[in-house]
Design a protein around this motif. Sequence first.
Motif, PDB file in Angstrom:
ATOM      1  N   THR A  44       0.854  -1.138  -0.002  1.00 50.71           N
ATOM      2  CA  THR A  44      -0.019   0.025  -0.028  1.00 50.71           C
ATOM      3  C   THR A  44       0.974   1.260  -0.082  1.00 50.71           C
ATOM      4  O   THR A  44       1.774   1.542   0.919  1.00 50.71           O
ATOM      5  N   GLY A  45       0.372   1.942  -0.821  1.00 49.88           N
ATOM      6  CA  GLY A  45       1.411   3.447  -1.233  1.00 49.88           C
ATOM      7  C   GLY A  45       2.540   3.098  -2.130  1.00 49.88           C
ATOM      8  O   GLY A  45       3.408   3.918  -2.245  1.00 49.88           O
ATOM      9  N   GLY A  46       2.873   2.002  -2.715  1.00 51.43           N
ATOM     10  CA  GLY A  46       3.815   1.713  -3.571  1.00 51.43           C
ATOM     11  C   GLY A  46       5.061   1.221  -3.081  1.00 51.43           C
ATOM     12  O   GLY A  46       5.102   0.870  -1.912  1.00 51.43           O
ATOM     13  N   VAL A  47       6.191   0.934  -3.813  1.00 50.12           N
ATOM     14  CA  VAL A  47       7.544   0.443  -3.318  1.00 50.12           C
ATOM     15  C   VAL A  47       8.392   1.504  -3.284  1.00 50.12           C
ATOM     16  O   VAL A  47       8.484   2.099  -4.368  1.00 50.12           O
ATOM     17  N   ASP A  48       9.051   1.494  -2.199  1.00 57.66           N
ATOM     18  CA  ASP A  48      10.245   2.702  -2.074  1.00 57.66           C
ATOM     19  C   ASP A  48      11.803   2.247  -2.366  1.00 57.66           C
ATOM     20  O   ASP A  48      12.403   2.860  -3.015  1.00 57.66           O
ATOM     21  N   VAL A  49      11.812   0.804  -2.007  1.00 55.81           N
ATOM     22  CA  VAL A  49      13.433   0.325  -2.420  1.00 55.81           C
ATOM     23  C   VAL A  49      12.997  -1.233  -2.653  1.00 55.81           C
ATOM     24  O   VAL A  49      12.301  -1.851  -2.120  1.00 55.81           O
ATOM     25  N   VAL A  50      13.665  -1.437  -3.786  1.00 55.78           N
ATOM     26  CA  VAL A  50      13.627  -3.003  -4.136  1.00 55.78           C
ATOM     27  C   VAL A  50      15.005  -3.352  -4.104  1.00 55.78           C
ATOM     28  O   VAL A  50      15.961  -2.762  -4.610  1.00 55.78           O
ATOM     29  N   VAL A  51      15.187  -4.604  -3.634  1.00 57.01           N
ATOM     30  CA  VAL A  51      16.446  -5.479  -3.769  1.00 57.01           C
ATOM     31  C   VAL A  51      16.296  -6.644  -4.221  1.00 57.01           C
ATOM     32  O   VAL A  51      15.380  -7.565  -4.083  1.00 57.01           O
TER      33      VAL A  51
END
Length: 370
Positions: A246-253
């Motif tokens: 919820t609110g989208g993704v801020d960091v992707v590993v």
Amino acid sequence: MLDNEVNKNEQVQVARRMMMGNVSEAGISSLSAMPMESSSVMSQMPGCPKGGVIVKVCFAGICFSEGYIRKGHFRPALPGTEIAGVVHDVCNTLPNSNIIPGDHVIIFPEEDMAHDGFQEFIPVENIENLVQIPNSIPLEVASMLPGSALSAYNAVLKAQPHVEKLQQVKSCVNVLIVGAGSLGLWTLRLANYLIGQENSNIRLFVADNSIDKLITAQEHDCHDIIHWCEEDHEQYIIERTLDACTGGVDVVVDFVSSPRTMMRSLKCLNREGLILVGGNAMAEVSINLNTLAAKQQSIVGIPKGSVDQLRFLVDTIADKKVEPPSFSVHNVEETSQVLQELYECRLTGRAVLRFNYVNTTTGTTDVTDN
């Protein structure tokens, strides 16, 4: 008798191709019918390097990219880069060293570190690449530290400043880990310890194609799991991810770093978001730089790490600040079977090979599998 000899020779050739070069699914299947020869038979004792030591391999993590296996470009040079063992011999010219035969050690992997076949004894010229292991850490656990644990630690270190920056302007920061294998599980453990321990506004998600791996990830304290079923429509997967985060993704590993996972991650990434990529990518990815710049997004590689960082991990595990993630231990004679399971994506957690190891405390070869 002659037929048996011919069959054995064919099996040995398959094993050699498997360890030295490309191997097909048929090659792995045919190899699964044969018990691997003892590591002591297939290796020779090297000379002790000047100013160095010889390490007897006791455990080795199977840390090869599943993508390489599926694409037929698998080069399993064992024991690889996740190695734990005991010091077998020390050069008499080694000055002012507290390293003695019998010490438990792990080896920091150099850039050109590769071994042909099942090497049981490894010469180490630079003792700075040796990290001693206290008795409180089982060697099977220690073997994972130079590979998956160190990579995961560097991923968390790279993500940490960006997460802390976003925390100043956002009520909740969403971190998505792509891949629920050993790298992803170590990332969960270390992220919870380093950035999530005192921050309830950081949520860790894990995405993977394997339901079994996701169930394992769920047991490692992630906020939620997301099934990236490759048979589903791409837009449906993206919507499912955005609904979960919820609110989208801020960091992707992203430890898979394939064109598909990269494109998917970019479509889920928020403005000023960060994508961290591992080193297992096999294909080039086309990215629209204008879009990347307009959204102020960043794509950064995960560093290899250092010996000092490896020592920090040893201390952290020894002090029981971080619990090792799921793993299983297999005798080296079972290598073909383990690789077959890896090829079919049936392994959850890290698979660790045992090289004729005798526990010096108990005098047995028994190891408790996790």
